[in-house]
Design an enzyme around this catalytic site. Structure first.
Site, PDB file in Angstrom:
ATOM      1  NE  ARG A   1      29.272  58.593  72.111  1.00  0.00           N
ATOM      2  CZ  ARG A   1      28.276  59.090  73.139  1.00  0.00           C
ATOM      3  NH1 ARG A   1      27.936  58.234  73.702  1.00  0.00           N
ATOM      4  NH2 ARG A   1      28.823  59.738  74.141  1.00  0.00           N
TER       5      ARG A   1
ATOM      6  CB  CYS B   1      28.697  67.518  75.898  1.00  0.00           C
ATOM      7  SG  CYS B   1      28.771  66.112  75.082  1.00  0.00           S
TER       8      CYS B   1
ATOM      9  CG  HIS C   1      32.891  67.943  72.821  1.00  0.00           C
ATOM     10  ND1 HIS C   1      33.382  67.616  73.860  1.00  0.00           N
ATOM     11  CD2 HIS C   1      31.433  67.325  72.155  1.00  0.00           C
ATOM     12  CE1 HIS C   1      32.088  67.537  74.474  1.00  0.00           C
ATOM     13  NE2 HIS C   1      31.741  66.501  73.896  1.00  0.00           N
TER      14      HIS C   1
HETATM   15  N1  GLN Z   1      26.968  61.430  78.357  1.00  0.00           N
HETATM   16  C1  GLN Z   1      26.447  62.157  77.323  1.00  0.00           C
HETATM   17  C2  GLN Z   1      26.118  61.353  76.383  1.00  0.00           C
HETATM   18  O1  GLN Z   1      27.166  60.787  75.719  1.00  0.00           O
HETATM   19  C3  GLN Z   1      27.932  63.087  77.303  1.00  0.00           C
HETATM   20  C4  GLN Z   1      28.707  63.094  76.382  1.00  0.00           C
HETATM   21  C5  GLN Z   1      30.284  64.555  76.209  1.00  0.00           C
HETATM   22  O2  GLN Z   1      30.009  65.217  77.339  1.00  0.00           O
HETATM   23  N2  GLN Z   1      30.907  63.568  75.725  1.00  0.00           N
HETATM   24  O3  GLN Z   1      25.540  62.542  75.426  1.00  0.00           O
END
Ligand code: GLN
Length: 250
Positions: free
Chosen positions: A136, A99, A200
């Site tokens: 998101r 990520c 993840h």
């Molecule tokens: N900041 C990044 C995003 O939201 C990574 C998020 C994460 O590592 N879970 O895209």
């Protein structure tokens, strides 16, 4: 043979880059390598420490983070550890970058507040986070990758949308979920023996064959010869993956 083998895992930024339980990936790499009869050392490489050339790292891991932590890690990477990290990747030392870490190894990352965070330009990818009001990309994800005959299962939670450049090969193709950007069906990238991915979960406890691949490739790169290891059975993990896959289909 395995008895004489030694593996050093470099865990980058354990304090700053560690959202959603990504440390579980290190635990799985360490445990499965020990179960295969290998002597393992885990080295934490944080912002205050150096990545010395002589202290070898055989396998690399860096987890995810939010934009604020990514900005400070980017400064340390670009000014300090980045070129050695690139050398290791180019020398076929395997790595898993999840990520936020995946984004930082790309060309650049435009954060949700429109600031630009420098990347290491190892992966040919560009990532841009839309405004904070854009949803998101969150949820269970299932992908198919050449690295595994079985589908790979994870959980994604990212604002950033990643586009692969011409030189980038995807880590996998999305069977369900969003992946790199929610539109082109690609997930992550693989370059030499290093994987960048949005999965993840953490990814390795539920997909142990990826851990076994990373461990085997790390030792092959280190010892310069084919390595054959015996890893424990993963029937239970396969059942859990199947449950998640059927839940997505229902
Ligand atoms: N900041 C990044 C995003 O939201 C990574 C998020 C994460 O590592 N879970 O895209």
């Amino acid at each position: 043979m395995a008895k004489e083998l030694k593996l050093t895992i470099g865990w980058f930024y354990p304090d700053l880059m560690n959202t959603y339980g990504d440390y579980g990936n290190v635990a799985v790499l360490e445990t499965r390598a020990i179960w295969a009869g290998i002597e393992v050392e885990v080295r934490a490489i944080d912002a205050g420490s150096q990545l010395e050339k002589d202290k070898h790292v055989d396998l690399m891991f860096m987890g995810g983070a939010q934009d604020r932590q990514q900005a400070s890690v980017s400064q340390d990477l670009v000014s300090n550890k980045g070129s050695l990290l690139k050398d290791l990747i180019e020398a076929d030392v395997p790595g898993l970058f999840i990520c936020g870490a995946y984004q930082l190894l790309g060309n650049s990352y435009i954060a949700a507040d429109s600031s630009s965070i420098d990347g290491l330009k190892i992966f040919d990818i560009e990532t841009k986070s839309p405004s904070a009001t854009t949803p998101r990309l969150i949820g269970d994800i299932v992908i198919k990758s050449d690295l595994s005959p079985e589908s790979i299962v994870g959980f994604e939670n990212h604002g950033g949308r990643t586009i692969l450049g011409n030189r980038a090969k995807p880590f996998g193709h999305v069977l369900s979920g969003q992946g790199n950007n929610g539109t082109d069906g690609t997930e992550g990238t693989i370059y030499r023996r290093s994987i960048g991915s949005y999965l993840h979960g953490p990814i390795l406890p539920i997909n142990p064959k990826i851990a076994d691949w990373l461990i085997t490739k790390a030792l092959e790169t280190k010892y310069g010869q084919p390595i054959s290891l015996t890893f424990p059975d993963d029937t239970i993990e396969a059942m859990i993956r199947q449950k998640i896959i059927s839940k997505k289909r229902a």
